[in-house]
Scaffold this motif. Structure first.
Motif, mmCIF file in Angstrom:
data_model
loop_
_atom_site.group_PDB
_atom_site.id
_atom_site.type_symbol
_atom_site.label_atom_id
_atom_site.label_comp_id
_atom_site.label_asym_id
_atom_site.label_seq_id
_atom_site.Cartn_x
_atom_site.Cartn_y
_atom_site.Cartn_z
ATOM 1 N N ALA A 29 0.853 -1.191 0.000
ATOM 2 C CA ALA A 29 0.000 0.000 0.000
ATOM 3 C C ALA A 29 0.885 1.236 0.000
ATOM 4 O O ALA A 29 1.796 1.356 0.818
ATOM 5 C CB ALA A 29 -0.919 0.004 1.216
ATOM 6 N N VAL A 30 0.615 2.147 -0.925
ATOM 7 C CA VAL A 30 1.309 3.435 -0.994
ATOM 8 C C VAL A 30 0.418 4.440 -0.278
ATOM 9 O O VAL A 30 -0.733 4.638 -0.657
ATOM 10 C CB VAL A 30 1.564 3.856 -2.450
ATOM 11 N N ILE A 31 0.960 5.072 0.766
ATOM 12 C CA ILE A 31 0.166 5.911 1.660
ATOM 13 C C ILE A 31 0.763 7.313 1.745
ATOM 14 O O ILE A 31 1.976 7.479 1.865
ATOM 15 C CB ILE A 31 0.127 5.280 3.075
ATOM 16 N N GLU A 32 -0.127 8.327 1.709
ATOM 17 C CA GLU A 32 0.295 9.708 1.972
ATOM 18 C C GLU A 32 0.445 9.865 3.479
ATOM 19 O O GLU A 32 -0.515 9.667 4.219
ATOM 20 C CB GLU A 32 -0.759 10.700 1.469
ATOM 21 N N PRO A 33 1.624 10.231 3.981
ATOM 22 C CA PRO A 33 1.826 10.293 5.428
ATOM 23 C C PRO A 33 0.958 11.325 6.153
ATOM 24 O O PRO A 33 0.489 11.065 7.249
ATOM 25 C CB PRO A 33 3.304 10.632 5.591
ATOM 26 N N LYS A 34 0.741 12.491 5.553
ATOM 27 C CA LYS A 34 0.000 13.545 6.261
ATOM 28 C C LYS A 34 -1.471 13.203 6.430
ATOM 29 O O LYS A 34 -2.073 13.517 7.449
ATOM 30 C CB LYS A 34 0.132 14.882 5.526
ATOM 31 N N THR A 35 -2.077 12.568 5.417
ATOM 32 C CA THR A 35 -3.510 12.288 5.466
ATOM 33 C C THR A 35 -3.824 10.840 5.838
ATOM 34 O O THR A 35 -4.943 10.542 6.237
ATOM 35 C CB THR A 35 -4.159 12.573 4.100
#
Length: 129
Positions: A29-35
């Motif tokens: 899973a590629v995840i945006e850290p801030k959101t």
């Protein structure tokens, strides 16, 4: 690895996922850290000697899914199935990476994540069965 174009398509993978879900193997899973938002998810499954991949892509204003499978021997079937799922969803990379292993999977996943999110710093999370 670079993304050349994105024309996301919904391949309606639900029925395929339901048939292979008991053979869950791994998820990237590629995840945006801030959101905490997932940008791309790749789930691989094994049935017999065949690897299957169901992939979900979440762009800023688009959504797509893809399915791929790989069988045989003598190469990395997991990366081949993921490569096929990416192409099936309408994502074109500068090179095909099927059979090239986990490092190629990671490179492709992060390149797709950067293209879909517009962000450079992303988290690549891996989960095993």
């Amino acid at each position: 690895m670079k993304v050349l174009s994105v024309n996301l398509q919904d391949s309606e993978i639900g029925a395929k996922r339901d048939r292979v879900s008991k053979g869950f193997y791994k998820e990237f899973a590629v995840i945006e850290p801030k959101t905490g938002r997932s940008v791309a998810i790749f789930r691989t499954y094994i049935t017999g000697y065949t690897f299957h991949c169901c992939a979900w892509f979440y762009g800023i204003d688009s959504y797509g899914t893809g399915y791929g499978k790989a069988a045989g021997s003598g190469y990395c079937k997991e990366s081949a199935a993921i490569d096929e799922a990416i192409a099936n969803a309408g994502v074109v990379l500068n090179k095909r990476f099927g059979g090239m292993g986990e490092s190629a999977i990671r490179d492709a996943a992060l390149a797709i994540g950067r293209k879909l999110s517009g962000k450079r710093n992303l988290i690549l999370h891996t989960a095993h069965a």
